[in-house]
Design a protein around this motif. Structure first.
Motif, PDB file in Angstrom:
ATOM      1  N   PHE A 275       7.265  -2.195  -0.888  1.00 34.68           N
ATOM      2  CA  PHE A 275       6.063  -2.042  -0.075  1.00 34.68           C
ATOM      3  C   PHE A 275       5.848  -3.263   0.823  1.00 34.68           C
ATOM      4  CE2 PHE A 275       1.474  -2.813   0.435  1.00 34.68           C
ATOM      5  CZ  PHE A 275       1.049  -1.615   0.987  1.00 34.68           C
ATOM      6  N   HIS A 276       5.888  -4.451   0.240  1.00 40.02           N
ATOM      7  CA  HIS A 276       5.608  -5.644   1.047  1.00 40.02           C
ATOM      8  C   HIS A 276       6.802  -6.059   1.902  1.00 40.02           C
ATOM      9  CE1 HIS A 276       1.850  -6.236  -1.315  1.00 40.02           C
ATOM     10  NE2 HIS A 276       1.451  -6.672  -0.134  1.00 40.02           N
ATOM     11  N   GLY A 277       7.965  -5.499   1.649  1.00 40.72           N
ATOM     12  CA  GLY A 277       9.043  -5.660   2.612  1.00 40.72           C
ATOM     13  C   GLY A 277       8.665  -4.994   3.922  1.00 40.72           C
ATOM     14  N   CYS A 278       8.073  -3.803   3.812  1.00 35.76           N
ATOM     15  CA  CYS A 278       7.582  -3.103   5.008  1.00 35.76           C
ATOM     16  C   CYS A 278       6.416  -3.856   5.635  1.00 35.76           C
ATOM     17  CB  CYS A 278       7.142  -1.684   4.645  1.00 35.76           C
ATOM     18  SG  CYS A 278       8.439  -0.630   3.965  1.00 35.76           S
ATOM     19  N   VAL A 279       5.489  -4.316   4.814  1.00 35.61           N
ATOM     20  CA  VAL A 279       4.296  -5.008   5.314  1.00 35.61           C
ATOM     21  C   VAL A 279       4.684  -6.243   6.125  1.00 35.61           C
ATOM     22  CG1 VAL A 279       2.311  -6.415   4.606  1.00 35.61           C
ATOM     23  CG2 VAL A 279       2.676  -4.167   3.574  1.00 35.61           C
ATOM     24  N   PHE A 280       5.587  -7.068   5.587  1.00 34.68           N
ATOM     25  CA  PHE A 280       5.935  -8.304   6.288  1.00 34.68           C
ATOM     26  C   PHE A 280       6.805  -8.029   7.511  1.00 34.68           C
ATOM     27  CE2 PHE A 280       3.937 -10.406   2.863  1.00 34.68           C
ATOM     28  CZ  PHE A 280       3.667 -11.695   3.290  1.00 34.68           C
ATOM     29  N   ALA A 281       7.600  -6.973   7.473  1.00 34.66           N
ATOM     30  CA  ALA A 281       8.334  -6.588   8.678  1.00 34.66           C
ATOM     31  C   ALA A 281       7.356  -6.143   9.756  1.00 34.66           C
ATOM     32  CB  ALA A 281       9.322  -5.470   8.358  1.00 34.66           C
ATOM     33  N   ALA A 290      13.336   1.435   5.624  1.00 34.07           N
ATOM     34  CA  ALA A 290      12.810   1.461   4.264  1.00 34.07           C
ATOM     35  C   ALA A 290      13.356   2.654   3.495  1.00 34.07           C
ATOM     36  CB  ALA A 290      11.281   1.509   4.291  1.00 34.07           C
ATOM     37  N   GLU A 291      14.047   2.364   2.398  1.00 32.10           N
ATOM     38  CA  GLU A 291      14.470   3.434   1.498  1.00 32.10           C
ATOM     39  C   GLU A 291      13.361   3.680   0.477  1.00 32.10           C
ATOM     40  OE1 GLU A 291      18.414   4.798  -0.851  1.00 32.10           O
ATOM     41  OE2 GLU A 291      17.759   2.750  -1.269  1.00 32.10           O
ATOM     42  N   VAL A 292      13.116   4.929   0.173  1.00 32.79           N
ATOM     43  CA  VAL A 292      12.045   5.287  -0.749  1.00 32.79           C
ATOM     44  C   VAL A 292      12.591   5.370  -2.164  1.00 32.79           C
ATOM     45  CG1 VAL A 292      10.345   7.031  -1.371  1.00 32.79           C
ATOM     46  CG2 VAL A 292      10.787   6.530   1.032  1.00 32.79           C
ATOM     47  N   THR A 293      11.929   4.674  -3.102  1.00 34.68           N
ATOM     48  CA  THR A 293      12.252   4.776  -4.514  1.00 34.68           C
ATOM     49  C   THR A 293      11.142   5.536  -5.223  1.00 34.68           C
ATOM     50  OG1 THR A 293      11.119   2.711  -5.099  1.00 34.68           O
ATOM     51  CG2 THR A 293      13.424   2.549  -4.421  1.00 34.68           C
ATOM     52  N   SER A 294      11.434   6.048  -6.407  1.00 39.41           N
ATOM     53  CA  SER A 294      10.441   6.849  -7.124  1.00 39.41           C
ATOM     54  C   SER A 294       9.208   6.034  -7.466  1.00 39.41           C
ATOM     55  CB  SER A 294      11.060   7.442  -8.396  1.00 39.41           C
ATOM     56  OG  SER A 294      11.554   6.413  -9.242  1.00 39.41           O
ATOM     57  N   TYR A 295       9.385   4.756  -7.870  1.00 36.68           N
ATOM     58  CA  TYR A 295       8.240   3.944  -8.268  1.00 36.68           C
ATOM     59  C   TYR A 295       7.341   3.613  -7.081  1.00 36.68           C
ATOM     60  CZ  TYR A 295       5.447   0.274 -10.447  1.00 36.68           C
ATOM     61  OH  TYR A 295       4.397  -0.465 -10.921  1.00 36.68           O
ATOM     62  N   ARG A 296       7.930   3.398  -5.923  1.00 40.25           N
ATOM     63  CA  ARG A 296       7.149   2.924  -4.771  1.00 40.25           C
ATOM     64  C   ARG A 296       6.960   3.975  -3.690  1.00 40.25           C
ATOM     65  NH1 ARG A 296      10.390  -1.064  -6.736  1.00 40.25           N
ATOM     66  NH2 ARG A 296       9.314  -2.995  -7.350  1.00 40.25           N
ATOM     67  N   SER A 297       7.359   5.203  -3.958  1.00 37.48           N
ATOM     68  CA  SER A 297       7.343   6.222  -2.901  1.00 37.48           C
ATOM     69  C   SER A 297       5.943   6.459  -2.350  1.00 37.48           C
ATOM     70  CB  SER A 297       7.930   7.535  -3.424  1.00 37.48           C
ATOM     71  OG  SER A 297       7.158   8.049  -4.491  1.00 37.48           O
ATOM     72  N   LEU A 298       4.945   6.551  -3.223  1.00 36.74           N
ATOM     73  CA  LEU A 298       3.585   6.835  -2.752  1.00 36.74           C
ATOM     74  C   LEU A 298       3.056   5.688  -1.901  1.00 36.74           C
ATOM     75  CD1 LEU A 298       2.106   8.387  -6.029  1.00 36.74           C
ATOM     76  CD2 LEU A 298       2.773   9.604  -3.939  1.00 36.74           C
ATOM     77  N   LYS A 299       3.317   4.452  -2.336  1.00 40.43           N
ATOM     78  CA  LYS A 299       2.829   3.293  -1.586  1.00 40.43           C
ATOM     79  C   LYS A 299       3.507   3.163  -0.237  1.00 40.43           C
ATOM     80  CE  LYS A 299       3.782   0.130  -4.620  1.00 40.43           C
ATOM     81  NZ  LYS A 299       3.849  -1.207  -5.270  1.00 40.43           N
ATOM     82  N   VAL A 300       4.830   3.232  -0.247  1.00 38.00           N
ATOM     83  CA  VAL A 300       5.590   3.007   0.991  1.00 38.00           C
ATOM     84  C   VAL A 300       5.325   4.117   2.001  1.00 38.00           C
ATOM     85  CG1 VAL A 300       7.903   2.887   1.973  1.00 38.00           C
ATOM     86  CG2 VAL A 300       7.368   1.604  -0.103  1.00 38.00           C
ATOM     87  N   GLN A 301       5.424   5.366   1.561  1.00 35.90           N
ATOM     88  CA  GLN A 301       5.184   6.471   2.484  1.00 35.90           C
ATOM     89  C   GLN A 301       3.744   6.475   2.980  1.00 35.90           C
ATOM     90  OE1 GLN A 301       7.273  10.384   1.560  1.00 35.90           O
ATOM     91  NE2 GLN A 301       7.469   9.363  -0.417  1.00 35.90           N
ATOM     92  N   GLY A 302       2.805   6.140   2.109  1.00 33.77           N
ATOM     93  CA  GLY A 302       1.404   6.092   2.524  1.00 33.77           C
ATOM     94  C   GLY A 302       1.151   5.038   3.582  1.00 33.77           C
ATOM     95  N   LEU A 303       1.714   3.847   3.385  1.00 30.40           N
ATOM     96  CA  LEU A 303       1.560   2.766   4.359  1.00 30.40           C
ATOM     97  C   LEU A 303       2.116   3.169   5.716  1.00 30.40           C
ATOM     98  CD1 LEU A 303       1.151  -0.226   5.289  1.00 30.40           C
ATOM     99  CD2 LEU A 303       3.463  -0.648   4.395  1.00 30.40           C
TER     100      LEU A 303
END
Length: 365
Positions: A275-281, A290-303
């Protein structure tokens, strides 16, 4: 309006670059509004042991060789030094909130503070307001993390959300959970690392030549191949920060939070599944995939949906040509405009939520 004694309640001692910076940025953002803000320094032996165990073996289920333990120890010790520099309240036991300081307002967030599936904080009522010693309770960019809205929350947890005078979240999944639980529409605000300034210490850049930053771990073979293909064609070394990724050309596993902030800002592009890899980019306007993982999918896709950057998501069926385009083109100016607009919404939320009356608590021991 008088300056408020404000406490920030979050996961501020995680060995994680994003957790460090979201805690610091939110605290400094509240301070810049003229308030006396500190991080509420809760402590728990149980949580500490879980956090430190994870920090020594952060890439599980990938095997962690014993030779990596001293390297991760150095990283952990650097984080400890940075934690000590944060504006902290007097420390108290997480399970004895009656010993904490009293506040005019406590701001719960950001991070996964309401994630009922969190491996060691999940389901702790303190983050839902139980036992917090304050006149007012608000949330800022609170998240349920990987806890899906489809699961809902029972009446027990919904009732605890009523402790809050104002609620904001940082993703649509969390918004839906609160909406279904309380029948209100919480505002979506930006993560503190996008909302407020990031001020890392001055550092000498150890990499003088262009590079492609790798941040995350347990990437899929398909994603690795696409990233590697692009980097080789562009003659960009792949440098992995914070974690071992043996497919990268170099490992910088001992970087501290300040190193991380500079490293992402100077990268030619960023390959991440965090998630914060996307945020800082995003905050540094760096191209990223950004590759989506099961643990972070909701956060990353939502952001990325919120800021209009879903085109940066990479899936198994995403073609190499698309990945090449993502890495090689500047960030779409529309994304930056969207972030600017949401900053205004986030500011408006905080302005309203902090318009509260300050009481005298001289009688409180």
């Amino acid at each position: 309006m008088s300056a408020l004694k404000a406490g920030i309640l979050t996961f501020h001692r995680c060995i994680n670059y994003g957790s460090y910076w979201q805690a610091r940025c939110l605290t400094e953002g509240i301070q810049l509004r003229g308030h006396e803000a500190t991080l509420i320094d809760h402590d728990s032996r149980r949580v500490n042991l879980s956090e430190w165990k994870c920090a020594f073996r952060p890439v599980l289920p990938t095997h962690v060789p014993e030779s990596d333990y001293p390297i991760y120890r150095e990283k952990i010790e650097k984080f400890f030094k940075e934690f000590d520099k944060l504006p902290l309240s007097p420390r108290f036991d997480l399970d004895q909130p009656q010993t904490m300081d009293y506040y005019d307002v406590v701001i719960v967030g950001s991070d996964e503070v309401w994630n009922l599936h969190h491996p060691w904080y999940g389901g702790h009522p303190f983050f839902y307001g139980d036992g917090i010693r304050a006149d007012h309770l608000i949330s800022y960019a609170a998240s349920y993390g990987n806890y899906p809205a489809a699961s809902g929350i029972d009446a027990h947890w919904a009732e605890k959300l009523k402790n809050f005078d104002h609620i904001s979240v940082r993703d649509e999944n969390s918004q839906e959970i609160v909406r279904n639980a309380l029948g209100i529409e919480p505002v979506i605000v930006l993560d503190p690392c996008l909302q407020f300034e990031v001020h890392p210490d001055d550092r000498q850049d150890p990499y003088q030549k262009p590079y492609l930053a790798v941040y995350g771990h347990n990437f899929t073979t398909d994603y690795i191949e696409k990233v590697t293909n692009y980097a080789r064609r562009k003659n960009l070394p792949l440098i992995s920060i914070g974690y071992r990724n043996d497919w990268a050309d170099e490992q910088w596993m001992t970087a501290d939070p300040h190193d991380f902030a500079h490293f992402i800002a100077r990268a030619e592009a960023v390959a991440t599944n965090f998630f914060h890899g996307c945020v800082f980019a995003l905050r540094n306007e760096r191209p990223f995939a950004a590759e989506v993982t099961s643990y972070r999918s909701l956060k990353v896709q939502g952001l990325l949906k919120t800021v209009g950057a879903s085109q940066h998501l990479v899936w198994e069926d995403t073609g190499q040509d698309v990945v090449d385009t993502i890495f090689s083109q500047p960030l779409d100016p529309a994304v930056t405009r969207n972030i600017t607009a949401i900053r205004k919404t986030s500011d408006a939320y905080l302005d309203q939520a902090l318009q509260i009356k300050k009481y005298s608590h001289e009688h409180i021991a």
